[in-house]
Design a protein around this motif. Sequence first.
Motif, mmCIF file in Angstrom:
data_model
loop_
_atom_site.group_PDB
_atom_site.id
_atom_site.type_symbol
_atom_site.label_atom_id
_atom_site.label_comp_id
_atom_site.label_asym_id
_atom_site.label_seq_id
_atom_site.Cartn_x
_atom_site.Cartn_y
_atom_site.Cartn_z
ATOM 1 N N THR A 1 0.841 -1.206 0.000
ATOM 2 C CA THR A 1 0.000 0.000 0.000
ATOM 3 C C THR A 1 0.874 1.253 0.000
ATOM 4 O O THR A 1 0.616 2.210 -0.749
ATOM 5 C CB THR A 1 -0.934 0.002 1.230
ATOM 6 O OG1 THR A 1 -1.709 -1.198 1.210
ATOM 7 C CG2 THR A 1 -1.858 1.201 1.214
ATOM 8 N N LEU A 2 1.920 1.231 0.825
ATOM 9 C CA LEU A 2 2.843 2.365 0.875
ATOM 10 C C LEU A 2 3.548 2.557 -0.474
ATOM 11 O O LEU A 2 3.593 3.675 -1.012
ATOM 12 C CB LEU A 2 3.870 2.126 1.986
ATOM 13 C CG LEU A 2 5.036 3.112 2.081
ATOM 14 C CD1 LEU A 2 4.546 4.536 2.265
ATOM 15 C CD2 LEU A 2 5.972 2.721 3.235
ATOM 16 N N PHE B 1 2.596 1.529 -3.398
ATOM 17 C CA PHE B 1 1.595 1.934 -4.386
ATOM 18 C C PHE B 1 1.328 3.436 -4.275
ATOM 19 O O PHE B 1 1.311 4.164 -5.267
ATOM 20 C CB PHE B 1 0.307 1.137 -4.143
ATOM 21 C CG PHE B 1 -0.827 1.445 -5.088
ATOM 22 C CD1 PHE B 1 -1.068 0.650 -6.199
ATOM 23 C CD2 PHE B 1 -1.684 2.527 -4.853
ATOM 24 C CE1 PHE B 1 -2.127 0.916 -7.060
ATOM 25 C CE2 PHE B 1 -2.742 2.813 -5.713
ATOM 26 C CZ PHE B 1 -2.968 1.997 -6.813
ATOM 27 N N GLY B 2 1.153 3.918 -3.058
ATOM 28 C CA GLY B 2 0.868 5.337 -2.835
ATOM 29 C C GLY B 2 2.007 6.231 -3.298
ATOM 30 O O GLY B 2 1.788 7.276 -3.907
ATOM 31 N N ARG B 3 3.226 5.804 -3.018
ATOM 32 C CA ARG B 3 4.393 6.591 -3.431
ATOM 33 C C ARG B 3 4.545 6.595 -4.954
ATOM 34 O O ARG B 3 4.793 7.644 -5.565
ATOM 35 C CB ARG B 3 5.652 6.037 -2.764
ATOM 36 C CG ARG B 3 5.755 6.428 -1.288
ATOM 37 C CD ARG B 3 6.850 5.688 -0.538
ATOM 38 N NE ARG B 3 8.152 5.723 -1.170
ATOM 39 C CZ ARG B 3 9.032 6.730 -1.109
ATOM 40 N NH1 ARG B 3 8.725 7.808 -0.422
ATOM 41 N NH2 ARG B 3 10.191 6.660 -1.706
ATOM 42 N N ALA C 1 2.145 6.109 -7.160
ATOM 43 C CA ALA C 1 1.033 6.881 -7.727
ATOM 44 C C ALA C 1 1.279 8.380 -7.602
ATOM 45 O O ALA C 1 1.009 9.147 -8.539
ATOM 46 C CB ALA C 1 -0.274 6.486 -7.041
ATOM 47 N N ALA C 2 1.807 8.815 -6.443
ATOM 48 C CA ALA C 2 2.066 10.246 -6.252
ATOM 49 C C ALA C 2 3.154 10.734 -7.208
ATOM 50 O O ALA C 2 3.058 11.821 -7.778
ATOM 51 C CB ALA C 2 2.471 10.519 -4.802
#
Lengths: 151, 151
Positions: free
Chosen positions: B132-133, B135-137, B139-140
């Motif tokens: 999740t971490l 993926f978030g990084r 995506a950002a």
Amino acid sequence: MDVSVTVVSVSRPETTASVTRGAARFLTALGYAPLAEVTLPNGRRADLMALGPKGEIFIVEVKSGVEDFRTDQKWHEYLPYCDAFAFAVAPEFPREILPDEPGLIVADGFGGAILREAPVAPLAGARRKALTLAFGRLAAMRAGGAEAFTL
Amino acid sequence: MDVSVTVVSVSRPETTASVTRGAARFLTALGYAPLAEVTLPNGRRADLMALGPKGEIFIVEVKSGVEDFRTDQKWHEYLPYCDAFAFAVAPEFPREILPDEPGLIVADGFGGAILREAPVAPLAGARRKALTLAFGRLAAMRAGGAEAFTL
């Protein structure tokens, strides 16, 4: 001899854009993945919210000028949504008017430097988990072209 | 009377793009935030990786045609990185050649439908947190304009 002086005043939106860009580059260089203009669950808009390599959440609030700072001193309201908080200002900003507690980044359009480390107050686990998930979903929607702002 | 028949063959990259777009729209309609072309820690590239509202991780692999499927049957290698896995194919794809185990989405450029639910095998907590971490990084970084692909 006549001397002609031209005063170029940089408008606030331009300063904001430039400082935001420089601060985002600086955060990226530090290993963070920043996202601009993120509306938090309490309705406050963070200029930059960034996710660090270990899951650290860093919020940076850009202040374009004295008036911008004086009319909005609600920076405490960002703290429940991050591990660390800093202001980012342009080099010419009168830094003495800023509070001592948060971190301080000075940035122009090309990059930034940290003048005062942002004190770290780690989020509780459940809050961090929820924010990380919401950040990832918002970032993916943006990457896919959606105009999404709210965490 | 002479009859002229024009056969329009859709090239594989076009099919892939169209099915990927439709499947992404379908996932978005289900409440997922999808990210395209995500390279997993084991080097496999997921055509779509999506984060659900409760943190569910869904991987969708697009198969443009029979040859694409026959030359790459390594779909088991996606399973350690998601809670659920599905193939997505165009309506004209011969679905009988696909394995029975994964989910199945049929999509065109405008949307999709699920023909078989993806069985759910929940990730372990630490793996989910790390994915999740990452993926978030990723995506950002994409949202910020970086050409980033690897989780």
